[in-house]
Design an enzyme around this catalytic site. Structure first.
Site, PDB file in Angstrom:
ATOM      1  CD  GLU A   1      -2.889  -1.231   0.244  1.00 47.79           C
ATOM      2  OE1 GLU A   1      -3.034  -0.231  -0.503  1.00 47.79           O
ATOM      3  OE2 GLU A   1      -3.547  -2.267   0.113  1.00 47.79           O
TER       4      GLU A   1
ATOM      5  CD  GLU B   1       1.889  10.157  -0.756  1.00 48.20           C
ATOM      6  OE1 GLU B   1       2.975   9.561  -0.703  1.00 48.20           O
ATOM      7  OE2 GLU B   1       0.802   9.625  -0.477  1.00 48.20           O
TER       8      GLU B   1
END
Ligand code: SIN
Length: 486
Positions: free
Chosen positions: A256, A387
């Site tokens: 993830e 990000e």
């Protein structure tokens, strides 16, 4: 001890291995409260001997745990759920003190984490196999599902409870054992969960929590042939390195990883609902989630009105120590996180972005960054491509649906995405066109235990939660039964 808890036994400062609280090294890990800079705990780190003991304990315990009936494993997980909810407040206080998120968010995360115990306990009883039509009448084809074995879990600091729960619950439900390495910033939540797991009746060795340096614990986990699966939540860079490290022993992996979520607002949307969705999706956990909105894409015809409303709503957010009543934005996890966010903001403004709100450190302390809105963002800017992991909302405008989809998909990542519209045809078209593992339509928060969480492309592989989440912890064994006519 500097955390005031109703149940002081939840405050643990050493690793949990084979059912024992272990100290096998003289080195200490200082855990800091990002709101105050105060050291709240010194946790004993684990050494090489401790890691060997943890993996061996997990292996030995797994051999017995996998024979425990699913119904009994389910009861243990249900007791763990009950205990987490009974101690929700203490777990939330520990979390806010070591991580910084507001107490309301920590309470919510404990409930979110506990829900995985409840959900996967129920799923344990549904690990069904198959009987498949056979190639001839004297044969039967049967498939059974069995636990993969010892699981290693490397978990992040942004969700110190739920990311452990989302891995440990399916592992235990499937009959696996687990060795968890929590982030060095937030070991206390993990250790408190281990204490509750023990009280719930998780047998010694089935769940182990090892605290220490990633550079030592990581290789011990990835290199061990006894560890059959690695599950990781964290950055894409580290995920890539872990995949490579697992290749030698051909472990199964679930990754993830990072996200770069687009949040698209079409001009037929309910603008107020979209502002609220953007606010919660962007500023949850002070912007430190993999599914946080990273880029807001607004149709040019409504750009100015949307930005005005977003700026007004963001300016109302109350920032401060997460333990204080009414605070909606806590600090970032550490000073480096603030520096990283500030660098992205500066790169953007140097490239022509405008600061509509914030755009600087806060004078509340070294770990605080002002909730920020940037406009005039283009797809070349660093803030569009990376990000952010902080409270910065970059806004880009687009002309039509095709451009919105192209901008949204213009990234190596593919975790969460969001869009707001009232056109039902567009709902289907855009949902199908977005190259992401998860899509929120007219919703800014999409995570729950019943839904499959996971990404595509550089956001990783595997799904957590939902009826699919247990599959990553199970092997399918095919049994051909022959000679049945004789
Ligand atoms: C994450 O940021 O890694 C998880 C967020 C979530 O579960 O909603």
């Amino acid at each position: 001890m500097t955390i005031d808890l109703s149940d002081s036994d939840l405050f643990k400062t050493s690793s949990y291995v084979g059912g024992q609280w272990m100290r096998d090294s003289s080195r200490q890990l200082a855990v800091m409260n990002p709101a105050t800079g105060e050291v709240i705990a010194e946790v004993a780190t684990i050494g090489a001997a401790g890691m060997l003991a943890a993996i061996t304990a997990a292996h030995d315990a797994m051999l017995a745990w996998r024979e425990v009936p699913a119904k009994v494993r389910a009861q243990v997980l249900r007791r763990w759920f009950d205990l987490m909810m009974a101690h929700q407040e203490d777990l939330a206080i520990i979390m806010t003190t070591e991580q910084g998120k507001t107490l309301a968010e920590s309470r919510g995360e404990v409930a979110y984490g506990a829900a995985f115990m409840e959900w996967f306990g129920e799923q344990a009883k549904r690990i069904d196999g198959d009987v498949i039509p056979a190639p001839s009448s004297d044969k039967r084809v049967v498939c059974i599902k069995q636990p993969v074995g010892v699981v290693a879990a490397i978990t992040p600091w942004n969700f110190p409870n739920a990311m452990i729960a989302r891995k440990a619950a399916p592992a235990l439900a499937a009959g696996c054992s687990i060795v968890i390495k929590p982030a060095s910033e937030t070991p206390l939540s993990a250790l408190a969960m281990a204490e509750l797991a023990e009280r719930a009746g998780v047998p010694a060795g089935v769940l182990n929590v090892v605290v220490g340096a990633s550079s030592e614990i990581g290789p011990a986990l990835t290199d061990s042939p006894l560890v059959r699966k690695l599950t990781f939540t964290g950055s894409t860079d580290v995920g890539r390195r872990l995949e490579q490290a697992c290749a030698a022993t051909l472990k199964r992996t679930s990754m993830e990883l990072g996200g770069n979520a687009p949040f698209i607002v079409f001009d037929d949307a309910d603008i107020d609902a979209a502002v609220q969705g953007a606010l919660i999706s962007k500023y949850r956990n002070s912007g430190q989630t993999c599914v946080c909105t990273n880029r807001i894409l607004v149709q040019a015809t409504i750009h100015d009105v949307f930005v005005d409303k977003l700026v007004a709503a963001t300016a109302e957010l109350k920032m401060g120590n997460g333990l204080d009543e009414g605070v909606q934005q806590g600090p970032l996890v550490n000073k480096k996180a603030v520096e990283d966010v500030d660098r992205l903001v500066r790169l953007s403004t140097e490239a022509g972005a405008r600061v509509a709100l914030g755009g600087a450190h806060s004078d509340l302390g070294p770990c605080y960054y002002q909730p920020t809105v940037l406009t005039g963002i283009t797809s070349e800017m660093a803030v569009f491509r990376n990000e952010i992991f902080g409270p910065v909302a970059p806004v880009t405008s687009f002309a039509d649906e095709a451009e919105a989809i192209a901008l949204a998909n213009d990234t190596e990542f593919g975790l969460a995405s969001y869009f707001y519209t009232r056109d039902i045809g567009r709902v289907w078209r855009v949902s199908e066109a977005l190259d992401y593992g998860m899509v929120g339509v007219n919703e800014g928060i999409i995570s729950n235990e019943m839904a499959p969480f996971g990404g595509v492309k550089a956001s990783g592989s595997g799904r957590e939660g939902s009826k699919y989440g247990i599959d990553d912890y199970l092997e399918i064994k095919y049994i051909l039964m022959g000679g049945l006519d004789r």
